[in-house]
Design a protein around this motif. Structure first.
Motif, mmCIF file in Angstrom:
data_model
loop_
_atom_site.group_PDB
_atom_site.id
_atom_site.type_symbol
_atom_site.label_atom_id
_atom_site.label_comp_id
_atom_site.label_asym_id
_atom_site.label_seq_id
_atom_site.Cartn_x
_atom_site.Cartn_y
_atom_site.Cartn_z
ATOM 1 N N MET A 2 0.840 -1.195 0.000
ATOM 2 C CA MET A 2 0.000 0.000 0.000
ATOM 3 C C MET A 2 0.872 1.241 0.000
ATOM 4 O O MET A 2 1.860 1.322 0.724
ATOM 5 N N LEU A 3 0.523 2.188 -0.839
ATOM 6 C CA LEU A 3 1.283 3.417 -0.939
ATOM 7 C C LEU A 3 0.814 4.380 0.144
ATOM 8 O O LEU A 3 -0.212 5.027 -0.006
ATOM 9 N N ALA A 4 1.545 4.427 1.250
ATOM 10 C CA ALA A 4 1.142 5.305 2.345
ATOM 11 C C ALA A 4 2.347 6.072 2.862
ATOM 12 O O ALA A 4 3.440 5.527 2.968
ATOM 13 N N LYS A 5 2.141 7.341 3.114
ATOM 14 C CA LYS A 5 3.181 8.167 3.710
ATOM 15 C C LYS A 5 2.815 8.375 5.161
ATOM 16 O O LYS A 5 1.651 8.463 5.506
ATOM 17 N N LEU A 66 -7.489 -14.116 0.240
ATOM 18 C CA LEU A 66 -7.184 -12.754 0.664
ATOM 19 C C LEU A 66 -6.647 -12.808 2.085
ATOM 20 O O LEU A 66 -7.220 -13.480 2.946
ATOM 21 N N ILE A 67 -5.530 -12.108 2.307
ATOM 22 C CA ILE A 67 -4.909 -12.079 3.628
ATOM 23 C C ILE A 67 -4.866 -10.638 4.119
ATOM 24 O O ILE A 67 -4.393 -9.751 3.394
ATOM 25 N N CYS A 71 -2.308 -9.783 9.638
ATOM 26 C CA CYS A 71 -2.279 -11.222 9.897
ATOM 27 C C CYS A 71 -0.870 -11.588 10.381
ATOM 28 O O CYS A 71 0.116 -11.106 9.812
ATOM 29 N N PRO A 72 -0.750 -12.410 11.428
ATOM 30 C CA PRO A 72 0.581 -12.777 11.923
ATOM 31 C C PRO A 72 1.452 -13.382 10.826
ATOM 32 O O PRO A 72 0.949 -14.103 9.958
ATOM 33 N N HIS A 73 2.747 -13.074 10.861
ATOM 34 C CA HIS A 73 3.653 -13.448 9.768
ATOM 35 C C HIS A 73 3.719 -14.955 9.551
ATOM 36 O O HIS A 73 3.724 -15.418 8.407
ATOM 37 N N LEU A 74 3.762 -15.734 10.619
ATOM 38 C CA LEU A 74 3.837 -17.192 10.496
ATOM 39 C C LEU A 74 2.588 -17.747 9.819
ATOM 40 O O LEU A 74 2.670 -18.596 8.927
ATOM 41 N N ARG A 75 1.434 -17.238 10.217
ATOM 42 C CA ARG A 75 0.160 -17.661 9.631
ATOM 43 C C ARG A 75 0.092 -17.257 8.161
ATOM 44 O O ARG A 75 -0.341 -18.033 7.317
ATOM 45 N N LYS A 76 0.546 -16.035 7.874
ATOM 46 C CA LYS A 76 0.543 -15.523 6.500
ATOM 47 C C LYS A 76 1.401 -16.404 5.598
ATOM 48 O O LYS A 76 0.966 -16.815 4.520
ATOM 49 N N ASP A 96 -6.727 -3.912 7.483
ATOM 50 C CA ASP A 96 -6.492 -4.896 8.538
ATOM 51 C C ASP A 96 -7.659 -5.881 8.631
ATOM 52 O O ASP A 96 -8.586 -5.827 7.823
ATOM 53 N N ASN A 97 -7.592 -6.790 9.620
ATOM 54 C CA ASN A 97 -8.617 -7.836 9.720
ATOM 55 C C ASN A 97 -10.008 -7.278 10.034
ATOM 56 O O ASN A 97 -11.009 -7.840 9.614
ATOM 57 N N THR A 98 -10.066 -6.140 10.714
ATOM 58 C CA THR A 98 -11.367 -5.518 11.007
ATOM 59 C C THR A 98 -12.019 -5.010 9.728
ATOM 60 O O THR A 98 -13.207 -5.247 9.490
ATOM 61 N N SER A 99 -11.233 -4.330 8.890
ATOM 62 C CA SER A 99 -11.792 -3.789 7.641
ATOM 63 C C SER A 99 -12.101 -4.892 6.634
ATOM 64 O O SER A 99 -13.015 -4.744 5.817
ATOM 65 N N LEU A 100 -11.364 -6.010 6.684
ATOM 66 C CA LEU A 100 -11.668 -7.143 5.796
ATOM 67 C C LEU A 100 -13.005 -7.768 6.193
ATOM 68 O O LEU A 100 -13.829 -8.079 5.322
ATOM 69 N N GLY A 101 -13.239 -7.921 7.489
ATOM 70 C CA GLY A 101 -14.522 -8.437 7.964
ATOM 71 C C GLY A 101 -15.670 -7.509 7.605
ATOM 72 O O GLY A 101 -16.736 -7.945 7.163
ATOM 73 N N THR A 102 -15.442 -6.207 7.754
ATOM 74 C CA THR A 102 -16.462 -5.201 7.434
ATOM 75 C C THR A 102 -16.766 -5.189 5.937
ATOM 76 O O THR A 102 -17.924 -5.063 5.541
ATOM 77 N N ALA A 103 -15.724 -5.332 5.107
ATOM 78 C CA ALA A 103 -15.902 -5.345 3.649
ATOM 79 C C ALA A 103 -16.759 -6.533 3.213
ATOM 80 O O ALA A 103 -17.445 -6.470 2.199
ATOM 81 N N CYS A 104 -16.730 -7.609 4.006
ATOM 82 C CA CYS A 104 -17.544 -8.791 3.704
ATOM 83 C C CYS A 104 -18.944 -8.674 4.289
ATOM 84 O O CYS A 104 -19.744 -9.598 4.159
#
Length: 130
Positions: A2-5, A66-67, A71-76, A96-104
């Motif tokens: 993601m392109l973020a400053k 979709l990850i 998400c924890p690095h080991l799980r990813k 993050d995981n909250t916004s992924l759940g909300t998007a669904c």
């Protein structure tokens, strides 16, 4: 990626907090991904959750994974490895995981999502990889 400053902002004297400044392009990509996800949830078939997503990968039913960004690095890496064995494309979701759940359209967090059937959405045909 993601392109973020990030900008340092002074809050009450010495405390510093970082505020993410997201570019318009990244925001637009995120919005289009969210609308595709919404369509998949409505017309297609998707599985939310780490354990069930791994099951769908093992069975060979999954078409895309979709990850979430936090998400924890080991799980990813485990999910990426399983997807590589199953020859399934992986998309690293910008939010993050909250916004992924909300998007669904769910009221809970979701770090891994497996798409079984895209439905009317073009999420599987378009080049949504990073």
């Amino acid at each position: 990626a993601m392109l973020a400053k990030t900008q340092k902002v002074l809050v009450k004297g010495r405390k510093k907090t970082e505020v993410k400044m997201v570019s318009k392009k990244a925001k637009k990509q995120q919005d289009s991904m969210n609308s595709r996800l919404k369509l998949v949830m409505k017309s297609g078939k998707a599985i939310l959750g780490y354990k069930h997503s791994l099951k769908s990968l093992r069975k060979g039913k999954s078409k895309m994974i979709l990850i979430a960004s936090n998400c924890p690095h080991l799980r990813k890496s485990e999910v990426e490895y399983m997807a590589m064995l199953a020859k399934t494309q992986v998309h690293h979701y910008a939010g993050d995981n909250t916004s992924l759940g909300t998007a669904c359209g769910k009221f809970f967090n979701c770090s891994v999502l497996s798409i079984i059937d895209g439905g009317d959405s073009d999420i599987l045909t378009n080049d949504t990889k990073e």
